[in-house]
Design an enzyme around this catalytic site. Structure first.
Site: not given
Length: 471
Positions: A216, A250
């Site tokens: 990720e 993010c």
């Protein structure tokens, strides 16, 4: 000297490997019991301690901690508990004509000993959410939390040691050296959350053992705002997610591409909502967190310095930068040249560059000139515009007339593409990430396939011809 003191990483790995088969054989009820125990601990025993640890590391407001750290983990646990029996069951598939006399199914089995390397920006959520999937799938796991949030890291270690034996789930604290040692071990799966640069290091290490990975990552996530959209809504939502966790998310927007006719309106609303959300002095607001440490503060400070040097227009903020508090006010910058650092690096902070476009193709070409982002956001009320952007760009996730909320739906696969990530997570996807999908075919009677063996007589050829005809 014992193995524990000579190489504690190898010791932990060996202990979990020895136990992994027993863990893999655990029943639905046994795994459910572990999830119950974890849920109770997070919901009751440690809730206050979690809030305090995260505040101590970067002054995160309690409502943000409750939603983004505690609530999301509890949702993962509750969803896994609800669906676990179905996930662990056999999943039957159709039998083709050529295989009459057989039945086929697949089942999910544990991968074994797994490594979870979690980041500092959502240190609690991005540690325990993957762990939920690892436990549900029947694995042992070693966790390496980030050293940049020491208070949370210490609390994670305490929670795990209170709930689990170290031969099942264990925490390794430490600096980069600890991660380096762990990555040398032959884990069956590595779940890493962090930057693309470190993701490449993790993937290279995993390749030595042919370990599967879930990465990720992140990158530069754009927002496209056209002239048909509600610019006020766009400004409000973009500021909200950009200010959330001080932009250290993010999937936070890294830049805005806006039609030139509505740029001034966007700036006006952005400024209005800055005052509305955080007051005239965000530093005094209890709703505005801080940059995690001095290293990242100095990185962001350098971006601002570079933007000023290269003639950027500071539409909002950019002046109040205080080292002792690791404080940077919400900042919106326009008219930046392409060689500015803010266009090159993932920002991960409360700074947002904005650039205008005249034609939609111009905006799409700019997005496609960069690596595929983890998130792409579209503000438009034109179906044809939305369809065009969706068709002609690539991204891990997309929000249409919203920012960031795609992460909160555990029914949606979450993850990037190429530079922004490999593999998916959330709900069933996390369970799958920590599982091997094992295919099984069972023969019940001779069937057609038994007739298709040597010698290949004209009769056999005729059977083959019939089979090919009825595919």
């Amino acid at each position: 000297m014992t193995e524990t003191t000579v190489n504690p990483y190898q010791y932990l790995f060996n202990a979990q490997k020895a136990r992994s088969w027993a863990i893999a054989r655990t029943s639905y009820k046994e795994r459910l019991k572990k999830l119950d125990k974890l849920q109770s601990a997070l919901q009751k025993t440690y809730k206050t301690a979690i809030r305090q640890a995260i505040y101590d590391d970067f002054k995160k407001p309690i409502p943000e901690t409750d939603v983004s750290e505690i609530y999301l983990v509890l949702k993962e646990i509750k969803h896994a508990k609800l669906m676990l029996r179905r996930w662990m069951a056999k999943h039957r598939v159709e039998t083709p004509i050529a295989l009459i006399g057989t039945s086929s199914y697949y089942k999910y089995e544990p991968k074994g000993v797994c490594l979870i390397i979690s980041p500092w920006n959502y240190p609690f959520n991005l540690t325990f959410s993957p762990l939920v999937g690892a436990i549900a799938a029947g694995n042992a796991a070693i966790i390496k939390p980030s050293e940049m949030t020491p208070n949370v890291s210490s609390l994670i270690a305490k929670i795990v040691s209170d709930l689990f034996n170290e031969d099942e789930v264990a925490v390794v604290e430490g600096e980069v050296e600890a991660s380096t040692h762990l990555l040398k071990l032959p884990f069956n799966h590595i779940f890493f959350t962090g930057s693309p640069a470190v993701g490449k290091i993790v993937m290279k290490a995993a390749s030595a053992h042919l370990a599967s990975v879930t990465l990720e990552l992140g990158g530069k996530s754009p927002v496209i705002v056209d002239g048909t959209s509600s610019v006020k809504t766009a400004a409000r939502n973009v500021l909200w997610i950009k200010g959330y966790n001080n932009g250290q998310t993010c999937i936070a927007p890294d830049y805005v591409l806006i039609h030139e006719e509505v740029k001034d309106e966007f700036v006006k609303h952005f400024k209005y909502y800055c005052d509305k959300f955080y007051g005239e002095d965000p530093e005094k607001s209890n709703s505005y967190s801080r940059v995690v440490n001095l290293k990242h503060f100095n990185r962001l400070k350098e971006y601002l310095k570079d933007a000023k040097h290269k003639g950027g227009t500071f539409e909002v903020g950019g002046e109040e930068v205080h080292e002792e508090e690791c404080y940077i006010e919400p900042t919106l910058i326009s008219n930046l040249p392409e060689d500015a650092l803010l266009w090159k690096e993932e920002i991960f902070g409360p700074i947002l560059p904005i650039r205008t476009y005249k034609d939609l193709d111009e905006a799409i070409d700019y997005v496609n000139s960069k690596e595929k982002p983890l998130a792409l956001y579209i503000y438009s009320n034109s179906k044809s515009t939305i369809d065009k952007i969706m068709t002609e760009t690539r991204a891990g996730t997309t929000g249409i007339r919203n920012n960031g909320i795609q992460y909160t739906n555990h029914h949606l696969p979450f993850g990037g593409v190429n530079n922004s990530g490999i593999g998916k997570a959330h709900g069933f996807e996390t369970f799958k990430a920590f599982s091997n999908q094992r295919s099984v075919i069972v023969r019940h009677s001779p069937g057609l396939i038994s007739l298709l063996k040597p010698p290949y007589t004209p009769f056999v050829q005729k059977l083959v011809d019939i089979t090919l005809k009825w595919l």
